[in-house]
Design a protein around this motif. Structure first.
Motif, PDB file in Angstrom:
ATOM      1  N   LEU A  57     -26.493   1.071  60.026  1.00  0.00           N
ATOM      2  CA  LEU A  57     -27.222   0.120  59.199  1.00  0.00           C
ATOM      3  C   LEU A  57     -26.216  -0.962  58.860  1.00  0.00           C
ATOM      4  CD1 LEU A  57     -29.440   1.046  56.144  1.00  0.00           C
ATOM      5  CD2 LEU A  57     -28.059  -1.006  56.255  1.00  0.00           C
ATOM      6  N   ASP A  58     -26.382  -2.115  59.491  1.00  0.00           N
ATOM      7  CA  ASP A  58     -25.352  -3.143  59.355  1.00  0.00           C
ATOM      8  C   ASP A  58     -25.938  -4.490  59.740  1.00  0.00           C
ATOM      9  OD1 ASP A  58     -22.864  -4.318  58.954  1.00  0.00           O
ATOM     10  OD2 ASP A  58     -22.184  -3.919  60.990  1.00  0.00           O
ATOM     11  N   GLY A  59     -25.514  -5.529  59.044  1.00  0.00           N
ATOM     12  CA  GLY A  59     -25.921  -6.886  59.399  1.00  0.00           C
ATOM     13  C   GLY A  59     -27.404  -7.139  59.195  1.00  0.00           C
ATOM     14  N   GLY A  60     -28.050  -6.290  58.402  1.00  0.00           N
ATOM     15  CA  GLY A  60     -29.473  -6.478  58.169  1.00  0.00           C
ATOM     16  C   GLY A  60     -30.373  -5.774  59.168  1.00  0.00           C
ATOM     17  N   PHE A  61     -29.757  -4.960  60.041  1.00  0.00           N
ATOM     18  CA  PHE A  61     -30.516  -4.230  61.058  1.00  0.00           C
ATOM     19  C   PHE A  61     -30.203  -2.740  60.979  1.00  0.00           C
ATOM     20  CE2 PHE A  61     -29.643  -8.432  62.882  1.00  0.00           C
ATOM     21  CZ  PHE A  61     -30.912  -8.841  63.254  1.00  0.00           C
ATOM     22  N   ILE A  62     -31.142  -1.942  61.477  1.00  0.00           N
ATOM     23  CA  ILE A  62     -30.885  -0.520  61.670  1.00  0.00           C
ATOM     24  C   ILE A  62     -31.522  -0.094  62.979  1.00  0.00           C
ATOM     25  CG2 ILE A  62     -32.959   0.243  60.412  1.00  0.00           C
ATOM     26  CD1 ILE A  62     -31.237   2.582  59.316  1.00  0.00           C
ATOM     27  N   GLU A  63     -30.835   0.769  63.718  1.00  0.00           N
ATOM     28  CA  GLU A  63     -31.471   1.351  64.899  1.00  0.00           C
ATOM     29  C   GLU A  63     -32.023   2.713  64.520  1.00  0.00           C
ATOM     30  OE1 GLU A  63     -28.579   2.251  64.225  1.00  0.00           O
ATOM     31  OE2 GLU A  63     -28.142   4.175  65.160  1.00  0.00           O
ATOM     32  N   GLU A  64     -33.127   3.082  65.147  1.00  0.00           N
ATOM     33  CA  GLU A  64     -33.679   4.421  64.928  1.00  0.00           C
ATOM     34  C   GLU A  64     -33.878   5.062  66.295  1.00  0.00           C
ATOM     35  OE1 GLU A  64     -37.745   5.900  63.078  1.00  0.00           O
ATOM     36  OE2 GLU A  64     -36.420   5.077  61.551  1.00  0.00           O
ATOM     37  N   ASP A  65     -33.170   6.154  66.516  1.00  0.00           N
ATOM     38  CA  ASP A  65     -33.221   6.847  67.806  1.00  0.00           C
ATOM     39  C   ASP A  65     -34.128   8.056  67.678  1.00  0.00           C
ATOM     40  OD1 ASP A  65     -31.447   5.063  68.888  1.00  0.00           O
ATOM     41  OD2 ASP A  65     -29.730   6.425  68.869  1.00  0.00           O
ATOM     42  N   GLY A  66     -35.062   8.192  68.602  1.00  0.00           N
ATOM     43  CA  GLY A  66     -35.995   9.311  68.555  1.00  0.00           C
ATOM     44  C   GLY A  66     -35.981  10.134  69.828  1.00  0.00           C
ATOM     45  N   GLU A  67     -36.307  11.407  69.658  1.00  0.00           N
ATOM     46  CA  GLU A  67     -36.549  12.283  70.809  1.00  0.00           C
ATOM     47  C   GLU A  67     -37.822  13.064  70.531  1.00  0.00           C
ATOM     48  OE1 GLU A  67     -33.222  14.920  70.841  1.00  0.00           O
ATOM     49  OE2 GLU A  67     -31.802  13.254  70.926  1.00  0.00           O
ATOM     50  N   ILE A  68     -38.667  13.156  71.534  1.00  0.00           N
ATOM     51  CA  ILE A  68     -39.839  14.019  71.448  1.00  0.00           C
ATOM     52  C   ILE A  68     -39.644  15.143  72.469  1.00  0.00           C
ATOM     53  CG2 ILE A  68     -42.347  14.194  71.556  1.00  0.00           C
ATOM     54  CD1 ILE A  68     -41.553  12.197  69.465  1.00  0.00           C
ATOM     55  N   TRP A  69     -39.731  16.364  71.973  1.00  0.00           N
ATOM     56  CA  TRP A  69     -39.607  17.555  72.830  1.00  0.00           C
ATOM     57  C   TRP A  69     -40.979  18.208  72.910  1.00  0.00           C
ATOM     58  CZ3 TRP A  69     -34.640  19.428  74.561  1.00  0.00           C
ATOM     59  CH2 TRP A  69     -33.554  18.656  74.131  1.00  0.00           C
ATOM     60  N   ASP A  70     -41.403  18.545  74.118  1.00  0.00           N
ATOM     61  CA  ASP A  70     -42.745  19.115  74.234  1.00  0.00           C
ATOM     62  C   ASP A  70     -42.738  20.614  73.910  1.00  0.00           C
ATOM     63  OD1 ASP A  70     -41.977  20.542  76.502  1.00  0.00           O
ATOM     64  OD2 ASP A  70     -43.150  19.332  77.895  1.00  0.00           O
ATOM     65  N   ALA A  71     -43.935  21.205  73.936  1.00  0.00           N
ATOM     66  CA  ALA A  71     -44.070  22.613  73.545  1.00  0.00           C
ATOM     67  C   ALA A  71     -43.316  23.547  74.489  1.00  0.00           C
ATOM     68  CB  ALA A  71     -45.552  22.993  73.496  1.00  0.00           C
ATOM     69  N   GLY A  72     -43.011  23.061  75.686  1.00  0.00           N
ATOM     70  CA  GLY A  72     -42.230  23.851  76.629  1.00  0.00           C
ATOM     71  C   GLY A  72     -40.735  23.680  76.460  1.00  0.00           C
ATOM     72  N   GLY A  73     -40.308  22.883  75.465  1.00  0.00           N
ATOM     73  CA  GLY A  73     -38.878  22.717  75.204  1.00  0.00           C
ATOM     74  C   GLY A  73     -38.213  21.662  76.062  1.00  0.00           C
ATOM     75  N   ARG A  74     -39.015  20.756  76.621  1.00  0.00           N
ATOM     76  CA  ARG A  74     -38.439  19.690  77.441  1.00  0.00           C
ATOM     77  C   ARG A  74     -38.408  18.385  76.664  1.00  0.00           C
ATOM     78  NH1 ARG A  74     -40.297  17.997  83.617  1.00  0.00           N
ATOM     79  NH2 ARG A  74     -38.406  16.816  84.069  1.00  0.00           N
ATOM     80  N   MET A  75     -37.323  17.637  76.775  1.00  0.00           N
ATOM     81  CA  MET A  75     -37.214  16.333  76.121  1.00  0.00           C
ATOM     82  C   MET A  75     -38.031  15.353  76.963  1.00  0.00           C
ATOM     83  SD  MET A  75     -36.033  13.227  75.300  1.00  0.00           S
ATOM     84  CE  MET A  75     -35.059  12.798  76.758  1.00  0.00           C
ATOM     85  N   VAL A  76     -39.197  14.965  76.456  1.00  0.00           N
ATOM     86  CA  VAL A  76     -40.129  14.176  77.264  1.00  0.00           C
ATOM     87  C   VAL A  76     -40.094  12.679  76.953  1.00  0.00           C
ATOM     88  CG1 VAL A  76     -41.705  16.050  77.861  1.00  0.00           C
ATOM     89  CG2 VAL A  76     -42.001  14.843  75.672  1.00  0.00           C
ATOM     90  N   ALA A  77     -39.621  12.303  75.800  1.00  0.00           N
ATOM     91  CA  ALA A  77     -39.538  10.873  75.485  1.00  0.00           C
ATOM     92  C   ALA A  77     -38.341  10.614  74.590  1.00  0.00           C
ATOM     93  CB  ALA A  77     -40.805  10.373  74.802  1.00  0.00           C
ATOM     94  N   GLN A  78     -37.627   9.567  74.923  1.00  0.00           N
ATOM     95  CA  GLN A  78     -36.461   9.141  74.153  1.00  0.00           C
ATOM     96  C   GLN A  78     -36.726   7.695  73.726  1.00  0.00           C
ATOM     97  OE1 GLN A  78     -32.815   9.219  76.448  1.00  0.00           O
ATOM     98  NE2 GLN A  78     -31.600   9.755  74.656  1.00  0.00           N
TER      99      GLN A  78
END
Lengths: 267, 267
Positions: A235-256
């Motif tokens: 959080l710096d310079g008036g901006f923040i990044e937000e990093d996300g991961e979605i893991w499906d019910a089978g335990g696979r990282m399906v979206a970043q």
């Protein structure tokens, strides 16, 4: 009556790369459409335009709030290759104001190539659903929170009672409210449906408008509850990044996902 | 004679949003222009088109290799607001083939707003320059590596002698070869100039073509050597993400990047 993400992101081909659609009430936060929902409409038009169903990597820049009503999405196929197609989309409201501008590369993730796999991470550890905290709207029209089910990790839910964890992180379970299985388009909603990580800092920030959101979709999700984790480091310079991961019910990282959001100026 | 990044990303206004430029030899890898260099040319045209100097968040999709020679960049200002402007760019070679398609939001980072700061990370710890390993080209024309100075952390440089660390991470010092201070455009080069993290895995992968690269530029960098760190966590489905951070000589995280790259199919 719970709304259907698929029905509410439908697009109608108007020829020459143009698609007609509508921003439907029920996917909004205080009257402004959720950014992932808007991206879902655009991505459906883009996938149609290039004949590839899955957004492999897609970026949206947010220009004006999306109000309920008719919209148009103008698409352009920049390149259609053997495996991928790259497409642009411009979404405009009935008043001609630009809502979002999108750039994406689409493919077919039904059959991923045989490739080695390395994972330097695991799905977020979450207590059972019954021990998590439903994230319900705080007041007024429920909007998007009425049409998704979002159960927060109890360690990350204290901000709801004015007790932020102090760690800019939010974890939880996610599924669509109507019980429809997730697909590669509703994953775009999932990455933007959680409360902002900044709510778990001790800063008096109630609103973090998104400038830009990029999502990499790695695979079609297995049906069932997904797990999500969102973190911020800078959080710096008036901006923040937000990093996300979605893991499906089978335990696979399906979206970043990663978004750049504005921290409103103090005062 | 070391080349100038600023001179070699110059663009000439041809009217109606079109800019003429050239892909100059000396920023390539085996004849194909570095992706960050191409993005630098596009960003210079986009910044010119909207009258804002700094790319705040910019995404490029890579469509065809950039060969040395004349190019055109067609820009479109989608929205020009008070603080930011959002611009698209299409770069084409002399043969009319699309090279990159770009979407970015520009602003002026000279005076960042007063805002709270939270850092959940520190600059990468690097040994002094003399204890790091210069990353020099392996053979043939030196290309981009002749025009940047890149000193690898010794723990991350073993892949050069067939001894990968086993950790998909690359850290090092970076500056422009001609000694020019970094600016917000040459940061776009910096995030794409390091060897791929996958070289430090034990997988037999010699080439990871970029599908898409997104860069958030947080601030104008202080002059001097920058520190960089690149990591990957998910190699799956034929894709890998590579996350980068560039820290300036003053210890500020000035650029955050993520790219999606293809892992070529085995065999």
């Amino acid at each position: 009556m719970l709304r259907s993400f698929t029905a509410d992101t439908a697009v109608e081909d108007a020829g020459a790369g143009r698609y007609r659609a509508a921003i439907v009430p029920g996917w909004d936060v205080h009257g402004n459409a959720n950014g992932g929902y808007l991206l879902g409409i655009a991505a459906r038009a883009m996938g149609r335009a290039c004949g590839r169903p899955d957004p492999v990597t897609i970026s949206a820049h947010y220009l004006n709030p999306g109000r309920a009503g008719a919209i148009e999405v103008d698409t352009r196929v920049v390149k259609a290759g053997k495996r991928f197609a790259t497409v642009t989309a411009s979404m405009r409201g009935a008043d001609e104001r630009p809502v979002i501008e999108v750039l994406g590369t689409f493919g077919d993730l039904a059959a991923g190539p045989a490739s080695p796999t390395i994972m330097e991470a695991s799905p977020p550890e979450l207590p059972p659903h019954t021990e998590c905290v439903p994230h319900l709207p705080g007041g007024g029209a429920p909007g998007v929170m009425a049409n998704v089910e979002l159960l927060l990790h109890p360690d990350d839910a204290g901000f709801r009672q004015g007790r932020p964890s102090g760690v800019p992180r939010v974890r939880g379970w996610f599924r669509l409210g109507d019980g429809a299985p997730l697909d590669t388009l509703s994953l775009l909603l999932a990455v933007d449906a959680f409360p902002p990580t900044v709510f778990n800092t001790r800063l008096p920030i109630g609103w973090v408008p998104t400038v830009e959101l990029t999502v990499h979709v790695r695979a079609r999700p297995a049906p069932g509850w997904a797990r999500a984790v969102f973190t911020s480091r800078f959080l710096d310079g008036g901006f923040i990044e937000e990093d996300g991961e979605i893991w499906d019910a089978g335990g696979r990282m399906v979206a970043q996902s990663r978004q750049l959001a504005l921290i409103p100026r103090a005062g």
